[in-house]
Structures are given as structure tokens and as C-alpha cells.
Design an enzyme around this catalytic site. Structure first.
Site, PDB file in Angstrom:
ATOM      1  N   GLU A 147       9.128   0.732  11.232  1.00  0.00           N
ATOM      2  CA  GLU A 147      10.182   1.738  11.005  1.00  0.00           C
ATOM      3  C   GLU A 147       9.515   3.093  11.168  1.00  0.00           C
ATOM      4  O   GLU A 147       8.786   3.532  10.279  1.00  0.00           O
ATOM      5  CB  GLU A 147      10.752   1.616   9.589  1.00  0.00           C
ATOM      6  CG  GLU A 147      11.362   0.273   9.253  1.00  0.00           C
ATOM      7  CD  GLU A 147      12.759   0.094   9.814  1.00  0.00           C
ATOM      8  OE1 GLU A 147      13.252   1.006  10.519  1.00  0.00           O
ATOM      9  OE2 GLU A 147      13.344  -0.968   9.569  1.00  0.00           O
ATOM     10  N   GLY A 177       2.128   4.011  13.483  1.00  0.00           N
ATOM     11  CA  GLY A 177       2.856   2.757  13.702  1.00  0.00           C
ATOM     12  C   GLY A 177       2.395   2.036  14.960  1.00  0.00           C
ATOM     13  O   GLY A 177       2.277   0.808  14.980  1.00  0.00           O
ATOM     14  N   GLY A 216       6.502   4.632   8.653  1.00  0.00           N
ATOM     15  CA  GLY A 216       5.684   5.832   8.730  1.00  0.00           C
ATOM     16  C   GLY A 216       5.826   6.475  10.090  1.00  0.00           C
ATOM     17  O   GLY A 216       6.831   6.287  10.780  1.00  0.00           O
ATOM     18  N   SER A 217       4.801   7.204  10.485  1.00  0.00           N
ATOM     19  CA  SER A 217       4.891   7.979  11.719  1.00  0.00           C
ATOM     20  C   SER A 217       4.703   7.085  12.942  1.00  0.00           C
ATOM     21  O   SER A 217       4.079   6.021  12.862  1.00  0.00           O
ATOM     22  CB  SER A 217       3.832   9.069  11.701  1.00  0.00           C
ATOM     23  OG  SER A 217       2.557   8.468  11.652  1.00  0.00           O
ATOM     24  N   THR A 218       5.198   7.543  14.077  1.00  0.00           N
ATOM     25  CA  THR A 218       5.098   6.761  15.316  1.00  0.00           C
ATOM     26  C   THR A 218       3.645   6.558  15.758  1.00  0.00           C
ATOM     27  O   THR A 218       3.271   5.428  16.100  1.00  0.00           O
ATOM     28  CB  THR A 218       5.961   7.408  16.412  1.00  0.00           C
ATOM     29  OG1 THR A 218       7.336   7.319  15.979  1.00  0.00           O
ATOM     30  CG2 THR A 218       5.821   6.696  17.750  1.00  0.00           C
ATOM     31  N   GLU A 242       9.150  15.587  16.083  1.00  0.00           N
ATOM     32  CA  GLU A 242       9.617  15.413  14.709  1.00  0.00           C
ATOM     33  C   GLU A 242       8.909  16.426  13.816  1.00  0.00           C
ATOM     34  O   GLU A 242       7.680  16.474  13.784  1.00  0.00           O
ATOM     35  CB  GLU A 242       9.305  13.990  14.233  1.00  0.00           C
ATOM     36  CG  GLU A 242       9.813  13.729  12.825  1.00  0.00           C
ATOM     37  CD  GLU A 242       9.503  12.320  12.340  1.00  0.00           C
ATOM     38  OE1 GLU A 242       8.378  11.857  12.513  1.00  0.00           O
ATOM     39  OE2 GLU A 242      10.417  11.691  11.771  1.00  0.00           O
ATOM     40  N   LYS A 298       0.858  -1.182   0.000  1.00  0.00           N
ATOM     41  CA  LYS A 298       0.000   0.000   0.000  1.00  0.00           C
ATOM     42  C   LYS A 298       0.897   1.236   0.000  1.00  0.00           C
ATOM     43  O   LYS A 298       1.485   1.594   1.009  1.00  0.00           O
ATOM     44  CB  LYS A 298      -0.929   0.047   1.209  1.00  0.00           C
ATOM     45  CG  LYS A 298      -2.086   1.008   0.921  1.00  0.00           C
ATOM     46  CD  LYS A 298      -2.531   1.885   2.059  1.00  0.00           C
ATOM     47  CE  LYS A 298      -1.720   3.070   2.419  1.00  0.00           C
ATOM     48  NZ  LYS A 298      -1.840   4.253   1.567  1.00  0.00           N
TER      49      LYS A 298
HETATM   50  P1  NAP Z   1       2.055   8.114   8.098  1.00  0.00           P
HETATM   51  O1  NAP Z   1       1.036   9.157   8.079  1.00  0.00           O
HETATM   52  O2  NAP Z   1       2.227   7.310   9.322  1.00  0.00           O
HETATM   53  O3  NAP Z   1       1.737   7.171   6.859  1.00  0.00           O
HETATM   54  C1  NAP Z   1       2.538   6.085   6.516  1.00  0.00           C
HETATM   55  C2  NAP Z   1       1.721   5.073   5.746  1.00  0.00           C
HETATM   56  O4  NAP Z   1       0.708   4.556   6.621  1.00  0.00           O
HETATM   57  C3  NAP Z   1       0.985   5.653   4.541  1.00  0.00           C
HETATM   58  O5  NAP Z   1       0.946   4.693   3.518  1.00  0.00           O
HETATM   59  C4  NAP Z   1      -0.396   5.877   5.113  1.00  0.00           C
HETATM   60  O6  NAP Z   1      -1.404   5.883   4.136  1.00  0.00           O
HETATM   61  C5  NAP Z   1      -0.544   4.685   6.020  1.00  0.00           C
HETATM   62  N1  NAP Z   1      -1.555   4.832   7.049  1.00  0.00           N
HETATM   63  C6  NAP Z   1      -2.192   5.965   7.487  1.00  0.00           C
HETATM   64  N2  NAP Z   1      -3.092   5.668   8.447  1.00  0.00           N
HETATM   65  C7  NAP Z   1      -3.038   4.337   8.640  1.00  0.00           C
HETATM   66  C8  NAP Z   1      -3.697   3.436   9.518  1.00  0.00           C
HETATM   67  N3  NAP Z   1      -4.612   3.856  10.389  1.00  0.00           N
HETATM   68  N4  NAP Z   1      -3.389   2.129   9.460  1.00  0.00           N
HETATM   69  C9  NAP Z   1      -2.444   1.682   8.606  1.00  0.00           C
HETATM   70  N5  NAP Z   1      -1.787   2.488   7.733  1.00  0.00           N
HETATM   71  C10 NAP Z   1      -2.065   3.801   7.768  1.00  0.00           C
HETATM   72  O7  NAP Z   1       3.490   8.701   7.783  1.00  0.00           O
HETATM   73  P2  NAP Z   1       3.868   9.675   6.591  1.00  0.00           P
HETATM   74  O8  NAP Z   1       3.384  11.023   6.964  1.00  0.00           O
HETATM   75  O9  NAP Z   1       3.457   9.099   5.286  1.00  0.00           O
HETATM   76  O10 NAP Z   1       5.464   9.592   6.621  1.00  0.00           O
HETATM   77  C11 NAP Z   1       6.210  10.363   7.465  1.00  0.00           C
HETATM   78  C12 NAP Z   1       6.613   9.579   8.709  1.00  0.00           C
HETATM   79  O11 NAP Z   1       7.280   8.391   8.343  1.00  0.00           O
HETATM   80  C13 NAP Z   1       7.598  10.317   9.569  1.00  0.00           C
HETATM   81  O12 NAP Z   1       7.253  10.157  10.921  1.00  0.00           O
HETATM   82  C14 NAP Z   1       8.914   9.619   9.298  1.00  0.00           C
HETATM   83  O13 NAP Z   1       9.854   9.718  10.321  1.00  0.00           O
HETATM   84  C15 NAP Z   1       8.477   8.230   9.084  1.00  0.00           C
HETATM   85  N6  NAP Z   1       9.467   7.489   8.306  1.00  0.00           N
HETATM   86  C16 NAP Z   1      10.229   6.531   8.947  1.00  0.00           C
HETATM   87  C17 NAP Z   1      11.205   5.832   8.241  1.00  0.00           C
HETATM   88  C18 NAP Z   1      12.022   4.784   8.925  1.00  0.00           C
HETATM   89  O14 NAP Z   1      12.625   3.985   8.239  1.00  0.00           O
HETATM   90  N7  NAP Z   1      12.083   4.726  10.236  1.00  0.00           N
HETATM   91  C19 NAP Z   1      11.406   6.106   6.888  1.00  0.00           C
HETATM   92  C20 NAP Z   1      10.639   7.083   6.284  1.00  0.00           C
HETATM   93  C21 NAP Z   1       9.669   7.768   7.001  1.00  0.00           C
HETATM   94  P3  NAP Z   1      -1.991   7.286   3.545  1.00  0.00           P
HETATM   95  O15 NAP Z   1      -0.902   7.890   2.767  1.00  0.00           O
HETATM   96  O16 NAP Z   1      -3.092   6.870   2.689  1.00  0.00           O
HETATM   97  O17 NAP Z   1      -2.405   8.089   4.739  1.00  0.00           O
END
Ligand code: NAP
Ligand code: MG
Length: 502
Positions: A274, A257, A252-254, A405, A199
Site C-alpha cells: 500500500e 515499497g 509506506g512510501s513507493t 507526493e 514493525k
Molecule cells: P516509509 O518511509 O516508506 O516508511 C514506512 C515503514 O517502512 C516504516 O515503518 C519504516 O520504518 C519502514 N521502512 C523504512 N525503510 C525500510 C526498509 N528499507 N525496508 C523495510 N521497511 C522500511 O513511509 P512513511 O514516511 O513512514 O509514510 C509515508 C508514506 O506512506 C507516504 O508515501 C504515504 O503515501 C504512504 N502511505 C500509504 C498508505 C496506503 O494505504 N497506500 C497509507 C498510509 C501511508 P522507519 O519508521 O523506522 O523508517
């Protein structure tokens, strides 16, 4: 496609292949077929440098996910994929890596247009990283095996372990490195013999859909790789509890996650998380300041600060604090703010208007809380989502810009006196993704490395990443690893076999 996006593509001479791909309404990839969502609903896809609409993509339903899971299960539970010999799997993964490489310029253009990132970095980092990741894991299938052991209990046994793929893996991917993060999850899963459903983030689905065409061209059997586009709260949430899925790997975000982790453990799935970061950087008084400043600026402003392990909290030993800050500002002034397709773009737009507003809100909070703004700070007008690279000095540990963050081009700095104080400040965060040290004093560097609570420690550099090295966080930055042989352990079961011999 909006006029503004068409003009943008014209202005920068985007290739015909990319233009054709971007112009078409997108479909999902399920069981080798290109399909709309079951209820026909789509969402719009936008270009961040212009703010214009590019195209639309299907907003998948849970029934669409069911079909993808059924296809992945069929291939895993005795399908053609499961019967392939290891070297056959290697050959297919190498073929896929070659195809990604062949189409590298096109994929870089798609990534730059969809996400807003620098097209040059997309080519050299995202796409090259994707090729390297598939090549690295392509070498593994023939080297995955268990061991024969000699038990001490009475009796005569042949006792051995088998390494078996975990099953159907769901990969939930963020928007900051869309293709590369997907590759981090997919390449190892396929090498292990798993099947996959991806996804992508809603903001950045396009490169993953172009990638799926290459999966098909490489001859990977239908149903082994499935892409379901759509909302995280629908598809991602359903993946986390789906009975046909054996593992969820989430980046994604904490906060999200934690929800995914709770749901996945509730249905006893394996899970890798992650998550976010707020990575500390320690600049010691013996550091080579000009080269440290260059690396620190790269470590935070690369990808416009939308990097999980960005070194966003910089602690500088007091004797060199002011000199280092001068160097840092000097480097930061040279970073070109430009649309992603500009070959010299360093700072591209934020991925969305919403992300721009979030980052601008943090800059405002920093000002209000009394941090000293030494560079940048402005949101640029216009349809694109640009923000200046921003440096705050003399920040206090309790400030929001120090604790949370930001995920944008914002750096906070403060001085420290002793190494004990530096370690305390570095670890004073719920996150633990990465940390960096700038020093040439081996004794001090080696003394610090074990004391930093972080999944990666970089010395005299930042974000040096290679498929042979594991990547993943401690504490609120998650658990499990992507990349390296370690990742394969999270994608395989170990079966213990006991054969009683006469
Ligand atoms: P996010 O809002 O947590 O979204 C990540 C993914 O999760 C997207 O595909 C999102 O889909 C999906 N998602 C949203 N709500 C969900 C739910 N309730 N259940 C399951 N999946 C869901 O994070 P982001 O804003 O895209 O990315 C930024 C974050 O990612 C930052 O916190 C960054 O630090 C972290 N990140 C971590 C790493 C690592 O390796 N540690 C690498 C890159 C980024 P939608 O797009 O459709 O909302
Ligand atoms: Mg987009």
C-alpha cells in the site's frame, strides 16, 4: 520526558492513564514478554507540537526479530492459536475490539501526543476505525471455507478446496495513522488464522505498544502478536527476506515499497504493498460548489495532509474555476492550526522537523516554478512543526508540486475544459491510489468512473472508508488490498483436495 511535553500534557489535562503510559521507558512485545532490544540500544520518541522528548523505545535487532518469528512460527505451526475453533478466534477478536473501545480516549491521547494529530480526529477516526476494523474481521473466522466441486474428468472423485491461513505475516506500518493502519493489517490476518509481527514506524510506536497490552489482556495466546520496534532499514529490511516469514504487508512510501517488494519476491514471500499517492479531484461545472469546497478541503487537509489518498491535485472545469477557488479559500481560512491536544485542532503539526522541511521545500519549489500562491505557504516559527494549509492555483503538469507526493497540507489546482482533458490530467501520474469526482450529473459521473486509474473513486466526498470496502492502489500506489473480504484472499492459501472414490 522533557519539561515542555509535561507542561503540554498539563495544559490540556491529559488523563492519568495516558500520562503514566507516556512517562515509562517502552519495551517491545515478543512472545508475550516485554523486552528491551538484545543490545540494549534505544531511540528517543518525540512530541511534534512541542518538539520535546517523550520517552524512549527499544531499537530492535535482527536477533530480536528472529525471536519474534520463532514465537509466531510456534503458534502457527500447530500451537494453541492454530488449534482454536473459528468461534473461539471470533470471541478473542471481539474481546480485543471491546478493550480498544474501552480505552479509546487514552489511545486517542497517545496517538495525538506521539504523532501530533488532532485528538478529536484520533478519537473519531483512528480509534473508532480501529475498533470497527477488529469488529468487522471478528465476524469472519466462522465464515471462511472452501467449496465442493463436481469434476468432469473420467472417474469418481470427491474434489473440494480448503481455505488455509497463509502463515506468519510481517506488517510494516507508517506513521500517519499508526494504530489504524496496524489494525487494517492485523485484524484480517488474525481472522484468517495467521500469526503476526508488527514493525511500527519509529516516529510513532507508542499506540501500537499500548495496543499490545490490550492484546495480552484480551487473552490472545503469547506469540500470536509480536511487536518489534526499531529501524525500518534494519527490522523492516530483515522482515522482507526472513525465511520464517510467509507474507509481508507493507504500507509506506513507493521507493521503500519497491525495495520491500523486490526482497520479498526474491525469497518468494507473498506481499501486499500500500504505497504513496497523488490523487486527482475533478470538480465539474454542475457541482454544488460550497459543499464540494468543504469536501475537497477535508480531503486534502485532514491529518494535516499526511494522508496517502489525499486529493492533492484539484482540476476544476473552467466555468466554475474562480468561484470554486473562492469557496475553497473561504473554507480553508476556517481550519484551526493548533497543537494536537487542542480539541478544536484541525491542522496539527507535521510529524517531525524533517517532514516539515520536506513540505516547506515543496512550497518553495512551487513558488520558484511560478505557481500562483492563493492561500497559506508559511512555515510557522517555534519548536512545533507547523505549516499553514497551502493552495496553489494555475499549476502546470510538469511542476514538481503537481507530480510528486508532498505528504503535507498542500493543494494544487488548475482549470480544465473538456471531460477528456480532465481524464487525461487525472491519469497523468505514476500513482493510482484514489480519485474523486464532484458532480450531480449521473451520466457524466458514471462515464468517468471506469476511465480513472485509481483503486478508489469517491463521488461528492473524499476518503470515505469502511472495513467492508477494500482499499488499495493501482500503478505505483502498489497492489493487494487491505479491508473488505478481498483482504482475506491475500491472507489465505487455497488447497485443492482430490479423493478417488471407488
Ligand atoms: P516509509 O518511509 O516508506 O516508511 C514506512 C515503514 O517502512 C516504516 O515503518 C519504516 O520504518 C519502514 N521502512 C523504512 N525503510 C525500510 C526498509 N528499507 N525496508 C523495510 N521497511 C522500511 O513511509 P512513511 O514516511 O513512514 O509514510 C509515508 C508514506 O506512506 C507516504 O508515501 C504515504 O503515501 C504512504 N502511505 C500509504 C498508505 C496506503 O494505504 N497506500 C497509507 C498510509 C501511508 P522507519 O519508521 O523506522 O523508517
Ligand atoms: Mg512521535
Amino acid at each position: 520526558m522533557d519539561e515542555s511535553v509535561r507542561n503540554y500534557l498539563d495544559h490540556y489535562g491529559v488523563s492519568d492513564a495516558t500520562r503514566r503510559f507516556l512517562a515509562k521507558p517502552q519495551k517491545m512485545f515478543i512472545d508475550g514478554a516485554w523486552v528491551d532490544s538484545g543490545n540494549g540500544v534505544t531511540f528517543d520518541v518525540f512530541e511534534p507540537s512541542t518538539g520535546g522528548r517523550i520517552t524512549s523505545a527499544p531499537s530492535g535487532t535482527t536477533e530480536d526479530l528472529d525471536q519474534a518469528v520463532a514465537a509466531a512460527r510456534r503458534q502457527f505451526d500447530g500451537g494453541e492459536w492454530r488449534r482454536l475453533k473459528p468461534l473461539e478466534r471470533e470471541r478473542l477478536l471481539h474481546r480485543l475490539a471491546d478493550l480498544i473501545e474501552t480505552h479509546g480516549n487514552e489511545l486517542a491521547e497517545i496517538e495525538a501526543v506521539d504523532m501530533g494529530k488532532s485528538v478529536s480526529f484520533a478519537r473519531d477516526i483512528d480509534i473508532q476505525g480501529t475498533v470497527d476494523t477488529f469488529r468487522y474481521f471478528a465476524g469472519w473466522p466462522s465464515k471462511l471455507h472452501g467449496r465442493i466441486v463436481e469434476p468432469s474428468i473420467p472417474g469418481n472423485y470427491l474434489a473440494y478446496t480448503r481455505k488455509e491461513p497463509l502463515g506468519v505475516v510481517a506488517a510494516i506500518v507508517p506513521w500517519n495513522f499508526p494504530l489504524q493502519t496496524m489494525a487494517w493489517k492485523l485484524a484480517a490476518a488474525l481472522a484468517a488464522g495467521c500469526t503476526v509481527i508488527v514493525k511500527p514506524a519509529e516516529l510513532t510506536s507508542l499506540s501500537t505498544l499500548r495496543f499490545a497490552e490490550l492484546v495480552q489482556e484480551a487473552g490472545i495466546p503469547d506469540g500470536v502478536v509480536n511487536i518489534v520496534t526499531g529501524r525500518g532499514s534494519v527490522i523492516g529490511a530483515a522482515m522482507s527476506t526472513h525465511p520464517g516469514i510467509d507474507k509481508v504487508t507493507f504500507t509506506g512510501s513507493t521507493p521503500v515499497g519497491k525495495d520491500v517488494g523486490r526482497a520479498a519476491v526474491g525469497s518468494l514471500k507473498h506481499v501486499t504493498l500500500e504505497l504513496g499517492g497523488k490523487s486527482p479531484v475533478l470538480v465539474l461545472d454542475d457541482a454544488d460548489l460550497p459543499s464540494a469546497a468543504l469536501a475537497v478541503a477535508n480531503g486534502v487537509f485532514f491529518n494535516s495532509g499526511q494522508v496517502c489518498d489525499a486529493g492533492t491535485r484539484v482540476y476544476v472545469q473552467r466555468a466554475v474555476h474562480d468561484a470554486f477557488l473562492d469557496e475553497l479559500v473561504k473554507v480553508t481560512r476556517t481550519l484551526k492550526i493548533a497543537p494536537g491536544l487542542d480539541r478544536d485542532c484541525y491542522i496539527g503539526p507535521m510529524v517531525s522537523a524533517q517532514q516539515k522541511a520536506v513540505v516547506a521545500g515543496y512550497i518553495e519549489a512551487g513558488r520558484r516554478e511560478g505557481a500562483e500562491l492563493v492561500h497559506g505557504g508559511a512555515s510557522l516559527d517555534g519548536p512545533g512543526h507547523f505549516i499553514e494549509p497551502t493552495i496553489f492555483a494555475h499549476c502546470k503538469p510538469e511542476m514538481r508540486i503537481v507530480r510528486e507526493e508532498i505528504f503535507g497540507p498542500v493543494l494544487v489546482t488548475s482549470p480544465f475544459d473538456t471531460l477528456d482533458e480532465a481524464v487525461f490530467l487525472a491519469n497523468d501520474t505514476p500513482f493510482g491510489l484514489a480519485a474523486a469526482i464532484y458532480s450531480n450529473d449521473l451520466a457524466r459521473v458514471h462515464g468517468l468512473i471506469p476511465r480513472l486509474h485509481a483503486g478508489s473513486v469517491y463521488v461528492n466526498a473524499h476518503s470515505t472508508i469502511d472495513p467492508s470496502m477494500p482499499f488499495g492502489g493501482f500503478k505505483d500506489s502498489g497492489f493487494g488490498k487491505d479491508l473488505g473480504p478481498e483482504q482475506l484472499d491475500y491472507l489465505m492459501e487455497t488447497k485443492a483436495v482430490w479423493i478417488t472414490l471407488p
